[in-house]
Design a protein around this motif. Sequence first.
Motif, PDB file in Angstrom:
ATOM      1  N   GLN A 161      -1.102  -2.448   7.296  1.00  0.00           N
ATOM      2  CA  GLN A 161      -1.621  -1.288   6.567  1.00  0.00           C
ATOM      3  C   GLN A 161      -2.575  -0.437   7.387  1.00  0.00           C
ATOM      4  O   GLN A 161      -2.405   0.785   7.483  1.00  0.00           O
ATOM      5  CB  GLN A 161      -2.318  -1.732   5.281  1.00  0.00           C
ATOM      6  CG  GLN A 161      -2.890  -0.572   4.473  1.00  0.00           C
ATOM      7  CD  GLN A 161      -3.643  -1.029   3.244  1.00  0.00           C
ATOM      8  OE1 GLN A 161      -3.241  -2.005   2.604  1.00  0.00           O
ATOM      9  NE2 GLN A 161      -4.719  -0.348   2.909  1.00  0.00           N
ATOM     10  N   SER A 200      -0.133   7.019  11.356  1.00  0.00           N
ATOM     11  CA  SER A 200       0.314   8.162  10.561  1.00  0.00           C
ATOM     12  C   SER A 200      -0.646   9.341  10.719  1.00  0.00           C
ATOM     13  O   SER A 200      -0.212  10.497  10.844  1.00  0.00           O
ATOM     14  CB  SER A 200       0.427   7.750   9.091  1.00  0.00           C
ATOM     15  OG  SER A 200       0.813   8.841   8.284  1.00  0.00           O
ATOM     16  N   HIS A 248       0.821  -1.205   0.000  1.00  0.00           N
ATOM     17  CA  HIS A 248       0.000   0.000   0.000  1.00  0.00           C
ATOM     18  C   HIS A 248       0.858   1.259   0.000  1.00  0.00           C
ATOM     19  O   HIS A 248       0.493   2.278  -0.603  1.00  0.00           O
ATOM     20  CB  HIS A 248      -0.927  -0.010   1.217  1.00  0.00           C
ATOM     21  CG  HIS A 248      -1.832   1.169   1.318  1.00  0.00           C
ATOM     22  ND1 HIS A 248      -2.889   1.356   0.454  1.00  0.00           N
ATOM     23  CD2 HIS A 248      -1.839   2.239   2.162  1.00  0.00           C
ATOM     24  CE1 HIS A 248      -3.521   2.485   0.773  1.00  0.00           C
ATOM     25  NE2 HIS A 248      -2.896   3.040   1.802  1.00  0.00           N
ATOM     26  N   TYR A 249       2.001   1.200   0.691  1.00  0.00           N
ATOM     27  CA  TYR A 249       2.928   2.320   0.745  1.00  0.00           C
ATOM     28  C   TYR A 249       4.189   1.978  -0.053  1.00  0.00           C
ATOM     29  O   TYR A 249       4.524   0.803  -0.215  1.00  0.00           O
ATOM     30  CB  TYR A 249       3.305   2.642   2.191  1.00  0.00           C
ATOM     31  CG  TYR A 249       2.181   3.233   3.001  1.00  0.00           C
ATOM     32  CD1 TYR A 249       1.865   4.589   2.886  1.00  0.00           C
ATOM     33  CD2 TYR A 249       1.428   2.455   3.868  1.00  0.00           C
ATOM     34  CE1 TYR A 249       0.832   5.148   3.631  1.00  0.00           C
ATOM     35  CE2 TYR A 249       0.398   3.004   4.616  1.00  0.00           C
ATOM     36  CZ  TYR A 249       0.105   4.353   4.491  1.00  0.00           C
ATOM     37  OH  TYR A 249      -0.919   4.894   5.218  1.00  0.00           O
ATOM     38  N   VAL A 265       6.930   5.431   6.617  1.00  0.00           N
ATOM     39  CA  VAL A 265       5.755   6.253   6.333  1.00  0.00           C
ATOM     40  C   VAL A 265       5.773   7.489   7.227  1.00  0.00           C
ATOM     41  O   VAL A 265       5.753   7.370   8.463  1.00  0.00           O
ATOM     42  CB  VAL A 265       4.456   5.448   6.553  1.00  0.00           C
ATOM     43  CG1 VAL A 265       3.234   6.306   6.211  1.00  0.00           C
ATOM     44  CG2 VAL A 265       4.478   4.179   5.696  1.00  0.00           C
ATOM     45  N   MET A 292       9.019  -0.178   4.714  1.00  0.00           N
ATOM     46  CA  MET A 292       8.220   1.021   4.492  1.00  0.00           C
ATOM     47  C   MET A 292       8.564   2.033   5.578  1.00  0.00           C
ATOM     48  O   MET A 292       8.671   1.662   6.744  1.00  0.00           O
ATOM     49  CB  MET A 292       6.724   0.686   4.535  1.00  0.00           C
ATOM     50  CG  MET A 292       6.238  -0.167   3.378  1.00  0.00           C
ATOM     51  SD  MET A 292       4.508  -0.699   3.553  1.00  0.00           S
ATOM     52  CE  MET A 292       4.701  -2.014   4.770  1.00  0.00           C
ATOM     53  N   ASP A 305      -1.882   3.350   8.695  1.00  0.00           N
ATOM     54  CA  ASP A 305      -2.797   4.447   8.366  1.00  0.00           C
ATOM     55  C   ASP A 305      -3.191   5.223   9.618  1.00  0.00           C
ATOM     56  O   ASP A 305      -3.123   6.452   9.657  1.00  0.00           O
ATOM     57  CB  ASP A 305      -4.073   3.901   7.703  1.00  0.00           C
ATOM     58  CG  ASP A 305      -3.833   3.358   6.308  1.00  0.00           C
ATOM     59  OD1 ASP A 305      -2.769   3.632   5.723  1.00  0.00           O
ATOM     60  OD2 ASP A 305      -4.724   2.652   5.798  1.00  0.00           O
TER      61      ASP A 305
END
Length: 352
Positions: free
Chosen positions: A99, A106, A52-53, A74, A72, A103
């Motif tokens: 994921q 973040s 996803h990232y 993020v 990842m 999300d």
Amino acid sequence: MAFLTRNQSPLINHLGQALLALALTLTSSPLTAAEKPTVAPQDARLSDMDYHYPVETFAFRDQQQPLEMVYMDVPPAADANGKTVVLLHGKNFSGAYWQSTIDALSRQGYRVIAPDQIGFGKSSKPEGFQFTFQALTDSTKALLDKLDVSRATVAGHSMGGMLATRFALMYPETVEKLVLINPIGLEDWKRFTPYQPIEQATAQEKQQTPEKVKSYMTAAYFDGKWKAAYDPLLAIQAGWTIGPDADKIAEIDARTSDMVFTQPVLYEFGDLKAPTLLIIGTRDRTAIGRNRAPESIRADLGRYDRLGKTTAQAIPNAQLVELDGIGHVPQFEDFDRYMAALTKFLKAPGKQ
């Protein structure tokens, strides 16, 4: 929650395999035609799978060979709070299954780093590698050094809980807080269960199929009740069983399973320094090698309704959040309660 595969639309994509051969003996009914998973073949490095990232690669050498750790990194989606959370995946998973957690964190202002450990996900699958939690800890620390992360909350799920514990023991100055989400290794299975040589474990892994992967996950993780929301957990591990590197992955799975079985961390819980949160789905019954244990004790292994409490007592400065009726993967089965517990802990003062 979708992982994307090149040449394929939002999908079923992600994770899981080897606890299959080593884990619980759980009976499950054969899958019907409608229940059989539809997954794409995956090579060892998941070349056709997008997370996803965006992913980045950390190149280094260990055990006299070049390796690549994919991760990842993020950034905060909201006002940065200056804090970093490192997410360590379990054995049947990769960084991609975080994921929803990424999300949420973040959006709360955290920087989130989610690596694929060596031997897992998109990272290198070295042959002849001696897998130890110490080796994985060192490579994870080297990654954080490269990213200029000197302090972080380290959170681990399943096998990642064992790795997070080892990390906190080896690098206590780096760990601001420790989070263990249904960690395995809360009991020492080798005390009760005969050892399985790697050759036997590899042969067993080579027998896996997408159907067996789904049957195992359905029974072991979700109490026999599969939902479409869980489909992303299948793509990697099930895809590997029909991919071009299936035999190589089978050996890696056997070696990492051996690491989990032979390298317990529970005897050192008392040495942990960081404030620690245990998030425990009490329905979980994960016990490595249960099928090899004497039948008289099988039912008493993997009792997370008991293990969570004893572990919280063994770890100084620990708190326990029990999720009644939830199994091994609370971040999929009950994200809201899991995330509420994690958020509260992260926002609380350092000394709890």
